[in-house]
Design a protein around this motif. Structure first.
Motif, PDB file in Angstrom:
ATOM      1  N   ARG A 157       0.823  -1.216   0.000  1.00 44.97           N
ATOM      2  CA  ARG A 157       0.000   0.000   0.000  1.00 44.97           C
ATOM      3  C   ARG A 157       0.851   1.258   0.000  1.00 44.97           C
ATOM      4  O   ARG A 157       0.503   2.256  -0.637  1.00 44.97           O
ATOM      5  CB  ARG A 157      -0.926  -0.016   1.219  1.00 44.97           C
ATOM      6  CG  ARG A 157      -1.695   1.287   1.393  1.00 44.97           C
ATOM      7  CD  ARG A 157      -2.750   1.177   2.460  1.00 44.97           C
ATOM      8  NE  ARG A 157      -3.311   2.482   2.758  1.00 44.97           N
ATOM      9  CZ  ARG A 157      -4.541   2.675   3.219  1.00 44.97           C
ATOM     10  NH1 ARG A 157      -5.335   1.660   3.430  1.00 44.97           N
ATOM     11  NH2 ARG A 157      -4.978   3.893   3.478  1.00 44.97           N
ATOM     12  N   ASP A 158       1.966   1.257   0.695  1.00 44.98           N
ATOM     13  CA  ASP A 158       2.784   2.458   0.802  1.00 44.98           C
ATOM     14  C   ASP A 158       3.301   2.930  -0.551  1.00 44.98           C
ATOM     15  O   ASP A 158       3.452   4.132  -0.791  1.00 44.98           O
ATOM     16  CB  ASP A 158       3.962   2.224   1.744  1.00 44.98           C
ATOM     17  CG  ASP A 158       3.522   2.084   3.195  1.00 44.98           C
ATOM     18  OD1 ASP A 158       2.432   2.591   3.526  1.00 44.98           O
ATOM     19  OD2 ASP A 158       4.257   1.477   3.988  1.00 44.98           O
ATOM     20  N   THR A 159       3.590   1.994  -1.444  1.00 47.15           N
ATOM     21  CA  THR A 159       4.153   2.353  -2.749  1.00 47.15           C
ATOM     22  C   THR A 159       3.174   2.178  -3.900  1.00 47.15           C
ATOM     23  O   THR A 159       3.445   2.626  -5.012  1.00 47.15           O
ATOM     24  CB  THR A 159       5.399   1.498  -3.047  1.00 47.15           C
ATOM     25  OG1 THR A 159       5.007   0.111  -3.146  1.00 47.15           O
ATOM     26  CG2 THR A 159       6.435   1.646  -1.937  1.00 47.15           C
ATOM     27  N   VAL A 232      -4.672  -4.827  10.560  1.00 51.58           N
ATOM     28  CA  VAL A 232      -3.330  -5.408  10.605  1.00 51.58           C
ATOM     29  C   VAL A 232      -2.827  -5.626   9.181  1.00 51.58           C
ATOM     30  O   VAL A 232      -3.440  -6.364   8.404  1.00 51.58           O
ATOM     31  CB  VAL A 232      -3.334  -6.744  11.374  1.00 51.58           C
ATOM     32  CG1 VAL A 232      -1.938  -7.359  11.373  1.00 51.58           C
ATOM     33  CG2 VAL A 232      -3.825  -6.526  12.801  1.00 51.58           C
ATOM     34  N   ALA A 233      -1.714  -4.974   8.851  1.00 55.04           N
ATOM     35  CA  ALA A 233      -1.118  -5.143   7.526  1.00 55.04           C
ATOM     36  C   ALA A 233      -0.023  -6.194   7.554  1.00 55.04           C
ATOM     37  O   ALA A 233       0.194  -6.911   6.580  1.00 55.04           O
ATOM     38  CB  ALA A 233      -0.555  -3.821   7.024  1.00 55.04           C
ATOM     39  N   GLY A 234       0.676  -6.305   8.687  1.00 52.09           N
ATOM     40  CA  GLY A 234       1.803  -7.224   8.767  1.00 52.09           C
ATOM     41  C   GLY A 234       3.078  -6.580   8.255  1.00 52.09           C
ATOM     42  O   GLY A 234       3.048  -5.640   7.457  1.00 52.09           O
ATOM     43  N   SER A 235       4.214  -7.086   8.684  1.00 56.31           N
ATOM     44  CA  SER A 235       5.496  -6.502   8.297  1.00 56.31           C
ATOM     45  C   SER A 235       5.710  -6.527   6.798  1.00 56.31           C
ATOM     46  O   SER A 235       6.382  -5.664   6.229  1.00 56.31           O
ATOM     47  CB  SER A 235       6.642  -7.250   8.992  1.00 56.31           C
ATOM     48  OG  SER A 235       6.549  -7.118  10.394  1.00 56.31           O
ATOM     49  N   ALA A 239      -0.584 -10.033   6.095  1.00 57.99           N
ATOM     50  CA  ALA A 239      -1.235 -10.583   7.279  1.00 57.99           C
ATOM     51  C   ALA A 239      -2.656 -11.026   6.947  1.00 57.99           C
ATOM     52  O   ALA A 239      -3.340 -10.420   6.128  1.00 57.99           O
ATOM     53  CB  ALA A 239      -1.268  -9.534   8.390  1.00 57.99           C
ATOM     54  N   GLY A 240      -3.099 -12.114   7.598  1.00 56.60           N
ATOM     55  CA  GLY A 240      -4.483 -12.560   7.454  1.00 56.60           C
ATOM     56  C   GLY A 240      -4.758 -13.418   6.239  1.00 56.60           C
ATOM     57  O   GLY A 240      -5.919 -13.581   5.867  1.00 56.60           O
TER      58      GLY A 240
END
Length: 386
Positions: A157-159, A232-235, A239-240
Motif C-alpha cells: 500500500r505504501d508504494t 493489521v497489515a503485517g510486516s 497478514a491474514g
C-alpha cells in the motif's frame, strides 16, 4: 500511496484531531462529552480538535438538545457531502467503480468490462472509469480529491506496488505509479480484502468492535484482521492470508505453490475442479454444481462438505491465533452456504480452542459493488493518514 491533488484537504493535523474526526464519522451524531468519554480525551481537547473541522466544513453542530440535567448539548455530525471519494475494484473480467460520500455511502455505481488483464489496459480502463464517474455531477468534479483502487493479491500500500495478483496474473506491477501518470487525484492502491475490512471497521459490522476478522469466500478466500482497533497489515503486507493456511496434508497444490491450502479446496475454482473430477463431467459450471448438490448428488455434496471442513479449520485458526470478538463471513461463495454450513460450524466448534469457540460468526452476502465501496473507504482513510 501516491500523493497528487492536495487542495481542500481536511485539517487533520494531530492525532487528537484524527481521533475526534473518526469518532464522529463512525459513531455520530455524538456530543463532545460522549466523544471525550469514548476516546479518553479531555473535553477541552475535543473542543480544540473539533474547531478546525467545523471551520473547514467537515463537521457540523446539530441543533441543541436537552440531555438529562444540565446544559443542552449540540451533537457533532459529519457533513457527508463535504467531499466525495472514488473507489475502483479490479477483477479479472471487469472494473467496478463507485462514487461515495464521506460516510462511504454509494451514490453512483458503474461496471465496465475489462478487455485485457495487461497493466496498461487496466490503467486505461481505470482512467476512463474515473472520468465517467466524475462526469456524473459538477459537485463530484469540484469536491473529489481521492481515489482508492483495489486488487486481489499481495499489494504494498505504501508504494502502490502490486507484488503478486493471481487472478490478474501480475507480478511486480507498479500500479500506483502508472495510475498517477494519468489521473490527477490522490491515489491509494491496496489489497481488496483489507479495503473491505476498513469499510467494515468504520461503517459496517466492525463498528464498536476492538477486534474482528472479515473472511471472504469466492474466487479467492481472503481475510482482513482488526486488532486493538487497527487493520493489521503485517510486516510484509500479507497478514491474514487465511486462504493459504494448510488444512489438508493430502490436499491439492495451490496456485501459491503450497499443498492443501484452504483456497485450493474451498475457492470457487477449486470446487469446480473437484466437482468435475468427481463426476467425470469436464464442462460442469458452478451453477450446475450447486444445483446438482442441492438435488442430492452424493459426489457433489462430498465436494462441498470437504470445502466446509477446510473453511471451518481456517476460521478456527484465525480464532485461535487472534481471538477476535467476531468473524464476519461474506463473499459470493455464500450463495452456496447451505451446502457446507453444517461442516463449517461443526469444524469450527471442534477446532477452536476453549473460549475461542465463543467467537460470533456473522454471515452476510457481499454484492460486487461493495468491493468498490471498500476501495472508496481506503480513499476516505487518506484524510487521516496525511
Amino acid at each position: 500511496m501516491t500523493p497528487r491533488r492536495q487542495s481542500s484537504r481536511a485539517p487533520v493535523t494531530s492525532p487528537a484531531v484524527a481521533t475526534v474526526f473518526t469518532t464522529v464519522l463512525t459513531q455520530g451524531p455524538v456530543s463532545r462529552v460522549d466523544v471525550a468519554r469514548r476516546t479518553g480525551l479531555s473535553s477541552a481537547a475535543v473542543t480544540k480538535a473539533a474547531r478546525p473541522l467545523i471551520e473547514a466544513g467537515y463537521l457540523i453542530e446539530r441543533d441543541s438538545e436537552q440531555s438529562g440535567i444540565g446544559r443542552p448539548v449540540s451533537p457533532l455530525e459529519v457533513r457527508a457531502d463535504r467531499e466525495f471519494f472514488l473507489g475502483v475494484k479490479v477483477t479479472d473480467r471487469e472494473l467496478i467503480g463507485v462514487v461515495t460520500d464521506l460516510r462511504a455511502r454509494m451514490l453512483v455505481t458503474k461496471f465496465r468490462p475489462l478487455p485485457s488483464r495487461k497493466p496498461d489496459a487496466v490503467v486505461d480502463g481505470i482512467a476512463e472509469m474515473v472520468t465517467a464517474l466524475l462526469a456524473e455531477s459538477k459537485a463530484y468534479k469540484q469536491r473529489t480529491h481521492c481515489l482508492g483502487v483495489t486488487v486481489a493479491g499481495d499489494v504494498d500500500r505504501d508504494t502502490g506496488h502490486v507484488r503478486y495478483s493471481p487472478f490478474l496474473h501480475w507480478r511486480d506491477v507498479a500500479l500506483g505509479g502508472l495510475l498517477a501518470e494519468k489521473i490527477d487525484l490522490e491515489i491509494t492502491v491496496d489489497n481488496d480484502v483489507k479495503a473491505i475490512t476498513v469499510a467494515e471497521r468504520w461503517f459496517g459490522d466492525g463498528v464498536g468492535a476492538n477486534s474482528f476478522a472479515l473472511v471472504t469466500l469466492g474466487t479467492g478466500i481472503g481475510c482482513g484482521l482488526v486488532v486493538n482497533g487497527g487493520v493489521v497489515a503485517g510486516s510484509h503486507g500479507v497478514a491474514g492470508e487465511i486462504g493459504h493456511i494448510p488444512v489438508f496434508g493430502d490436499g491439492p497444490v495451490c496456485h501459491c505453490g503450497a499443498t492443501g491450502c484452504v483456497e485450493a479446496i474451498a475457492s470457487t475454482d477449486a470446487i469446480v475442479a473437484q466437482a468435475r473430477t468427481a463426476t467425470g463431467e469436464a464442462g460442469l459450471t458452478m451453477a450446475e454444481i450447486v444445483t446438482g448438490a442441492r438435488l442430492g448428488d452424493t459426489a457433489l455434496r462430498k465436494v462441498f462438505a470437504r470445502a466446509g471442513v477446510a473453511i471451518g479449520r481456517g476460521l478456527a485458526s484465525v480464532a485461535n491465533l487472534v481471538g477476535p470478538e467476531r468473524i464476519i463471513v461474506s463473499g459470493e461463495g455464500l450463495d452456496a452456504y447451505d451446502l457446507f454450513a453444517d461442516e463449517i460450524r461443526e469444524t469450527f466448534a471442534t477446532q477452536a480452542f476453549g473460549a475461542a469457540a465463543q467467537c460470533e460468526l456473522i454471515l452476510r452476502p457481499l454484492p460486487f459493488e461493495e468491493w468498490a465501496r471498500g476501495a472508496a473507504a481506503i480513499a476516505v482513510q487518506t484524510l487521516f493518514l496525511s
